[in-house]
Write a protein that holds these residues in place. Structure first.
Motif, PDB file in Angstrom:
ATOM      1  N   ASP A 121       6.085  -0.142  -1.372  1.00 53.68           N
ATOM      2  CA  ASP A 121       5.662   0.752  -0.289  1.00 53.68           C
ATOM      3  C   ASP A 121       6.839   1.168   0.587  1.00 53.68           C
ATOM      4  O   ASP A 121       6.658   1.715   1.673  1.00 53.68           O
ATOM      5  N   GLU A 153      -3.019   0.406  -3.970  1.00 54.32           N
ATOM      6  CA  GLU A 153      -3.138  -0.787  -3.146  1.00 54.32           C
ATOM      7  C   GLU A 153      -3.114  -2.033  -4.006  1.00 54.32           C
ATOM      8  O   GLU A 153      -3.726  -2.076  -5.084  1.00 54.32           O
ATOM      9  N   TYR A 155      -5.328   5.987   0.737  1.00 52.25           N
ATOM     10  CA  TYR A 155      -4.532   4.958   0.074  1.00 52.25           C
ATOM     11  C   TYR A 155      -4.549   5.223  -1.436  1.00 52.25           C
ATOM     12  O   TYR A 155      -5.530   4.966  -2.124  1.00 52.25           O
ATOM     13  N   GLN A 214       0.832  -1.202   0.000  1.00 50.15           N
ATOM     14  CA  GLN A 214       0.000   0.000   0.000  1.00 50.15           C
ATOM     15  C   GLN A 214       0.862   1.246   0.000  1.00 50.15           C
ATOM     16  O   GLN A 214       1.868   1.307   0.696  1.00 50.15           O
ATOM     17  N   SER A 261       0.310   5.379   0.657  1.00 57.31           N
ATOM     18  CA  SER A 261      -0.700   6.253   1.243  1.00 57.31           C
ATOM     19  C   SER A 261      -0.119   7.618   1.550  1.00 57.31           C
ATOM     20  O   SER A 261       1.099   7.806   1.595  1.00 57.31           O
TER      21      SER A 261
END
Length: 393
Positions: free
Chosen positions: A342, A288, A285, A46, A48
């Motif tokens: 990520d 994803e 987010y 993810q 974000s």
């Protein structure tokens, strides 16, 4: 005495030999190379961004008044549930009723004048056709008749306006909802000369809230409608609420040279925990992927050299991104195609199979050669272990 001197000489020779052996060995501890590994396995990746925002009702209406007067009655208070069209307040109507009666009297007078001017014009018209009055007299009668007609129309508008203003004195709710705020009390005078006084704020539905978040200009490029959002509020620190981005507003706001954009986020509120005005700590987010094959990102930064791996063999391959495995005494490179990351984990599209153990880093471990080293290096001023310096009785 001679025998004792020989003993001390022997001890000194043994000590010298021990010191020379230690110096020849360099006093070094043996270094052992070990490899930290991780398994290629599925993970959730993810990306974000974070922001802060304010909880608001989706539909919020400010109720005011278009006429001035004294608040004579209030029928609702904070948190009152109201229906559309329900009377929630009234202003004193004495002056408004007087204005309406005056307008009606003016209309009646204008209608009487119109009746007279109409009959007078008809007489002049008949006489003018017979040549008994001049054109000037005829035109004056016609003009008076038209003025009387216009005066009646103007008086009717005045009556209509007075009736409308009287209706404004009865304030009703424009929507079904709940009263969030009340700005007046009975007996208070409100003046609508320059702007519309605010009397109440009514929210349509507190089970359907939204968050208006301020997103920094550096992050706004990745925010799109439909993205998943989680947020927390200080009132319920153990609860995490969820929503979706419903709108990315184009207008920029600059505060202390910081440019932000408003992002509207849905916030379902079936249990009514979220209250208008609460500060929300938002996580949006922007990307994803669930259950994708991945490796620790640091494994892609690992690059062995002959100096770091000792006598082990290195079998390298061409490729921009590589991960390494170890089998026996050989380090083998694998060229891989990567996807999103990520920062902690990176997606592997191809190049290595699930379940493989890959090297993430090298660790060099110094092994102690014996407890004697510890004793040799101990400071003579440091306290020894318990029991070492006790006096014998």
């Amino acid at each position: 005495m001679k025998k004792l001197s020989k003993i001390w000489i022997g001890v000194a020779v043994v000590a010298a030999i021990a010191i020379i052996a230690f110096l020849l060995s360099g006093g070094k501890k043996e270094t052992q190379i070990t490899f930290e590994t991780a398994q290629v396995e599925p993970a959730n990746i993810q990306n974000s961004i974070t922001a802060t925002g304010t909880i608001e009702p989706v539909t919020e209406v400010t109720v005011g008044t278009q006429v001035s007067g004294i608040v004579s009655k209030l029928y609702v208070d904070y948190n009152s549930v109201v229906k559309k069209g329900q009377v929630i307040a009234e202003l004193d109507k004495t002056n408004l009723i007087s204005e309406l009666n005056t307008a009606k009297a003016n209309l009646s007078s204008a209608q009487s004048t119109l009746t007279y001017e109409k009959a007078n014009f008809q007489r002049y018209n008949t006489l003018y056709e017979k040549g008994l009055v001049s054109a000037d007299d005829y035109e004056n009668a016609q003009l008076s008749y038209r003025k009387a007609q216009e005066q009646v129309a103007s008086s009717r508008e005045s009556v209509q306006k007075a009736q409308t203003n009287l209706g404004y004195a009865t304030i009703t709710s424009p929507i079904d909802g709940i009263v969030l705020s009340k700005s007046v009390e009975e007996g208070q005078t409100v003046a609508a000369s320059f702007n519309t006084p605010e009397l109440f704020t009514i929210a349509k539905d507190l089970t359907d809230m939204r968050v208006v978040a301020n997103v920094d200009e550096a992050d706004i490029g990745g925010v799109l409608e439909g993205q998943r959002v989680t947020f927390t509020v200080d009132a319920f620190p153990d609860d995490t609420f969820e929503g979706r981005v419903t709108q990315v507003r184009q207008e920029a706001t600059t505060t202390n040279n910081v440019v932000t954009y408003e992002v509207v986020i849905s916030a379902p509120n079936a249990d009514l925990k979220l209250k208008p005005g609460l500060t929300a700590n938002v996580t949006i987010y922007t990307a994803e992927k669930q259950g994708v094959l991945s490796v620790p990102t640091k494994a892609l930064r690992f690059s062995p050299t002959a100096e770091t791996v000792g006598k082990r063999k290195i079998q390298d391959v061409n490729g921009k991104n590589k991960v390494w495995t170890i089998s026996g005494n050989t380090l083998q490179a694998h060229a891989v195609q990567i996807g999103m990351s990520d920062g902690t984990h990176t997606e592997i599209i191809s190049g290595i199979k699930q379940g493989e153990n890959i090297i993430t880093e090298i660790k060099a471990v110094n092994q102690d050669e014996g407890a004697a080293d510890e004793e040799t290096e101990r400071s003579p001023f440091a306290p020894g272990p318990p029991g070492r310096n006790k006096n014998k009785k």
